[in-house]
Write a protein that holds these residues in place. Sequence first.
Motif, PDB file in Angstrom:
ATOM      1  N   LEU A  69       2.972   6.371  -7.767  1.00  0.00           N
ATOM      2  CA  LEU A  69       3.748   6.994  -6.694  1.00  0.00           C
ATOM      3  C   LEU A  69       5.093   6.285  -6.522  1.00  0.00           C
ATOM      4  CD1 LEU A  69       1.164   7.850  -3.873  1.00  0.00           C
ATOM      5  CD2 LEU A  69       1.726   9.091  -5.957  1.00  0.00           C
ATOM      6  N   VAL A  70       5.092   4.958  -6.674  1.00  0.00           N
ATOM      7  CA  VAL A  70       6.351   4.216  -6.599  1.00  0.00           C
ATOM      8  C   VAL A  70       7.272   4.630  -7.742  1.00  0.00           C
ATOM      9  CG1 VAL A  70       7.376   1.912  -6.772  1.00  0.00           C
ATOM     10  CG2 VAL A  70       5.331   2.269  -5.366  1.00  0.00           C
ATOM     11  N   GLU A  71       6.730   4.757  -8.939  1.00  0.00           N
ATOM     12  CA  GLU A  71       7.545   5.183 -10.080  1.00  0.00           C
ATOM     13  C   GLU A  71       8.114   6.584  -9.864  1.00  0.00           C
ATOM     14  OE1 GLU A  71       5.015   4.776 -13.453  1.00  0.00           O
ATOM     15  OE2 GLU A  71       5.501   2.648 -13.726  1.00  0.00           O
ATOM     16  N   LEU A  72       7.397   7.398  -9.123  1.00  0.00           N
ATOM     17  CA  LEU A  72       7.871   8.759  -8.855  1.00  0.00           C
ATOM     18  C   LEU A  72       8.869   8.818  -7.705  1.00  0.00           C
ATOM     19  CD1 LEU A  72       4.483  10.670  -9.292  1.00  0.00           C
ATOM     20  CD2 LEU A  72       6.506  10.891 -10.758  1.00  0.00           C
ATOM     21  N   GLY A  73       9.028   7.706  -6.963  1.00  0.00           N
ATOM     22  CA  GLY A  73      10.050   7.679  -5.925  1.00  0.00           C
ATOM     23  C   GLY A  73       9.629   7.194  -4.568  1.00  0.00           C
ATOM     24  N   ALA A  74       8.351   6.867  -4.359  1.00  0.00           N
ATOM     25  CA  ALA A  74       7.920   6.376  -3.052  1.00  0.00           C
ATOM     26  C   ALA A  74       8.480   4.987  -2.781  1.00  0.00           C
ATOM     27  CB  ALA A  74       6.384   6.322  -2.981  1.00  0.00           C
ATOM     28  N   ALA A  75       8.842   4.716  -1.540  1.00  0.00           N
ATOM     29  CA  ALA A  75       9.289   3.376  -1.148  1.00  0.00           C
ATOM     30  C   ALA A  75       8.116   2.409  -1.302  1.00  0.00           C
ATOM     31  CB  ALA A  75       9.788   3.392   0.289  1.00  0.00           C
ATOM     32  N   PRO A  76       8.307   1.283  -2.007  1.00  0.00           N
ATOM     33  CA  PRO A  76       7.175   0.443  -2.400  1.00  0.00           C
ATOM     34  C   PRO A  76       6.593  -0.437  -1.300  1.00  0.00           C
ATOM     35  CG  PRO A  76       9.215  -0.538  -3.153  1.00  0.00           C
ATOM     36  CD  PRO A  76       9.586   0.805  -2.567  1.00  0.00           C
ATOM     37  N   GLY A  77       7.324  -0.609  -0.190  1.00  0.00           N
ATOM     38  CA  GLY A  77       6.947  -1.606   0.809  1.00  0.00           C
ATOM     39  C   GLY A  77       5.478  -1.661   1.209  1.00  0.00           C
ATOM     40  N   PRO A  78       4.844  -0.525   1.586  1.00  0.00           N
ATOM     41  CA  PRO A  78       3.456  -0.589   2.036  1.00  0.00           C
ATOM     42  C   PRO A  78       2.485  -1.097   0.978  1.00  0.00           C
ATOM     43  CG  PRO A  78       4.460   1.513   2.640  1.00  0.00           C
ATOM     44  CD  PRO A  78       5.409   0.834   1.704  1.00  0.00           C
ATOM     45  N   LEU A  79       2.810  -0.902  -0.285  1.00  0.00           N
ATOM     46  CA  LEU A  79       1.879  -1.248  -1.362  1.00  0.00           C
ATOM     47  C   LEU A  79       1.955  -2.716  -1.752  1.00  0.00           C
ATOM     48  CD1 LEU A  79      -0.171   0.152  -3.302  1.00  0.00           C
ATOM     49  CD2 LEU A  79       1.713   0.385  -4.934  1.00  0.00           C
ATOM     50  N   VAL A  80       3.092  -3.349  -1.513  1.00  0.00           N
ATOM     51  CA  VAL A  80       3.337  -4.682  -2.073  1.00  0.00           C
ATOM     52  C   VAL A  80       2.288  -5.710  -1.665  1.00  0.00           C
ATOM     53  CG1 VAL A  80       4.966  -6.611  -2.151  1.00  0.00           C
ATOM     54  CG2 VAL A  80       5.803  -4.272  -2.360  1.00  0.00           C
ATOM     55  N   PRO A  81       1.963  -5.877  -0.365  1.00  0.00           N
ATOM     56  CA  PRO A  81       0.987  -6.918  -0.013  1.00  0.00           C
ATOM     57  C   PRO A  81      -0.378  -6.710  -0.658  1.00  0.00           C
ATOM     58  CG  PRO A  81       2.123  -6.114   1.936  1.00  0.00           C
ATOM     59  CD  PRO A  81       2.459  -5.171   0.822  1.00  0.00           C
ATOM     60  N   MET A  82      -0.811  -5.439  -0.769  1.00  0.00           N
ATOM     61  CA  MET A  82      -2.120  -5.156  -1.353  1.00  0.00           C
ATOM     62  C   MET A  82      -2.138  -5.483  -2.846  1.00  0.00           C
ATOM     63  SD  MET A  82      -2.301  -4.286   1.566  1.00  0.00           S
ATOM     64  CE  MET A  82      -2.375  -3.282   3.004  1.00  0.00           C
ATOM     65  N   ILE A  83      -1.050  -5.149  -3.538  1.00  0.00           N
ATOM     66  CA  ILE A  83      -0.981  -5.430  -4.969  1.00  0.00           C
ATOM     67  C   ILE A  83      -0.969  -6.930  -5.212  1.00  0.00           C
ATOM     68  CG2 ILE A  83       0.451  -5.206  -7.031  1.00  0.00           C
ATOM     69  CD1 ILE A  83      -1.074  -2.660  -6.210  1.00  0.00           C
ATOM     70  N   VAL A  84      -0.200  -7.661  -4.426  1.00  0.00           N
ATOM     71  CA  VAL A  84      -0.148  -9.119  -4.597  1.00  0.00           C
ATOM     72  C   VAL A  84      -1.522  -9.732  -4.337  1.00  0.00           C
ATOM     73  CG1 VAL A  84       0.811 -11.259  -3.671  1.00  0.00           C
ATOM     74  CG2 VAL A  84       2.313  -9.307  -4.111  1.00  0.00           C
ATOM     75  N   THR A  85      -2.194  -9.286  -3.282  1.00  0.00           N
ATOM     76  CA  THR A  85      -3.527  -9.816  -2.971  1.00  0.00           C
ATOM     77  C   THR A  85      -4.505  -9.545  -4.103  1.00  0.00           C
ATOM     78  OG1 THR A  85      -3.192  -9.564  -0.589  1.00  0.00           O
ATOM     79  CG2 THR A  85      -5.473  -9.653  -1.362  1.00  0.00           C
ATOM     80  N   GLY A  86      -4.530  -8.301  -4.588  1.00  0.00           N
ATOM     81  CA  GLY A  86      -5.456  -7.953  -5.665  1.00  0.00           C
ATOM     82  C   GLY A  86      -5.140  -8.687  -6.947  1.00  0.00           C
ATOM     83  N   LEU A  87      -3.856  -8.847  -7.245  1.00  0.00           N
ATOM     84  CA  LEU A  87      -3.460  -9.508  -8.485  1.00  0.00           C
ATOM     85  C   LEU A  87      -3.782 -10.996  -8.434  1.00  0.00           C
ATOM     86  CD1 LEU A  87      -2.201  -9.071 -11.235  1.00  0.00           C
ATOM     87  CD2 LEU A  87       0.060  -9.294 -10.185  1.00  0.00           C
ATOM     88  N   ILE A  88      -3.518 -11.637  -7.305  1.00  0.00           N
ATOM     89  CA  ILE A  88      -3.835 -13.066  -7.189  1.00  0.00           C
ATOM     90  C   ILE A  88      -5.331 -13.286  -7.316  1.00  0.00           C
ATOM     91  CG2 ILE A  88      -3.952 -14.961  -5.524  1.00  0.00           C
ATOM     92  CD1 ILE A  88      -1.137 -14.287  -4.661  1.00  0.00           C
ATOM     93  N   ASP A  89      -6.122 -12.487  -6.624  1.00  0.00           N
ATOM     94  CA  ASP A  89      -7.584 -12.631  -6.705  1.00  0.00           C
ATOM     95  C   ASP A  89      -8.065 -12.466  -8.142  1.00  0.00           C
ATOM     96  OD1 ASP A  89     -10.341 -11.153  -6.857  1.00  0.00           O
ATOM     97  OD2 ASP A  89     -10.376 -12.150  -4.910  1.00  0.00           O
ATOM     98  N   THR A  90      -7.552 -11.447  -8.816  1.00  0.00           N
ATOM     99  CA  THR A  90      -7.983 -11.173 -10.189  1.00  0.00           C
ATOM    100  C   THR A  90      -7.533 -12.281 -11.139  1.00  0.00           C
ATOM    101  OG1 THR A  90      -7.851  -8.797  -9.727  1.00  0.00           O
ATOM    102  CG2 THR A  90      -7.932  -9.456 -12.033  1.00  0.00           C
TER     103      THR A  90
END
Length: 340
Positions: A69-90
């Motif tokens: 959705l970000v690549e298609l044009g959505a503003a990324p802000g809401p997704l950033v904390p969740m992605i960082v959390t999931g990536l760090i955990d993984t």
Amino acid sequence: MLDQAVDAIELSVRHKDESSYDPAIVSAWQAAQHASRSELDTALPRIAALLGEMPVDAAGRLPVLGGALVELGAAPGPLVPMIVTGLIDTLQRVGTFIETWPQGKERPAFDDDSYDETVSVLSGVHSEEDAQAVAFAWYAVGAWSAPAIAVLQHAEARADLPNRDALTELVERVGPLREDLGFLVELLAVLDNEQFVVLHRASGQGYELTVSGVSGNFQLQTLLAATLIASEGDGLIAGTPPDPVWVAAATDGDLRPAGGVSGQFNLVDHAGSWIWGEGRPADIPVLDGRRVVLLEPQPYPRTWSPGRLFERMRPTVQLDRILPSVEVAAWLTRLSAEQR
């Protein structure tokens, strides 16, 4: 409609209906291809909220949908904390995987289907539950790194990135063993609002600039030339500016123009060492809080492609000040001493 497709994802999560979860994600992805910017901006916070509620290992392809959705044009802000959390955990569990994998035994490819065999090997040093968690992380990194690459191409996401130091340390530690993390390594090294002093010895001209969102030194060279060369001079370097097609390749146009992109300078740092085009601006050494670049004649013609590494990352090179001749002379005298 995208909102109805996200409704279906939410229902599958709320009812713990695994059979409908993946089809709902696929439907949402298909609907997103035809969604407006406002629809994308409405859907992304809902997806981010779901990721915030779910265990990391239960997210499946939902983070990838968010990145799409970000690549298609959505503003990324809401997704950033969740992605960082999931990536760090993984990545933390991938670090455990690397540390505890039996020495002398070849690690599995991260894109094969040997999960059960991997769990069996890890069960020799972990409980069954921990072996499964560590093995799962090895195969799940891509589901978190792909959307991270999508969001980090946006300046606002890089500016407000939570837990940057922890994420960077993990990516740098794990990255050499995971080729799929290469782009993430590069994005985390991107400079924003970085102060540069650029000197052109042949003309005696010098400049202060602010650089943001430039991923590589070939791209930097093109953008410096576009900013500082002018056919009329007027305080800039007199000459022929770079072809607009090359500038577009370095900013927001076709990455690979016919014939590639040609160089106009050789970049040298304050100590006299070449600044290799294959490197990145973060590699250029700092002197008194600024990165100093000398624009020297090319020793031989250079051409490269692509013009930039990240298609959606928009760079800026802003000319802040043309240095008076006395300042340029002081800089050049100092650098001559440094290089001796």
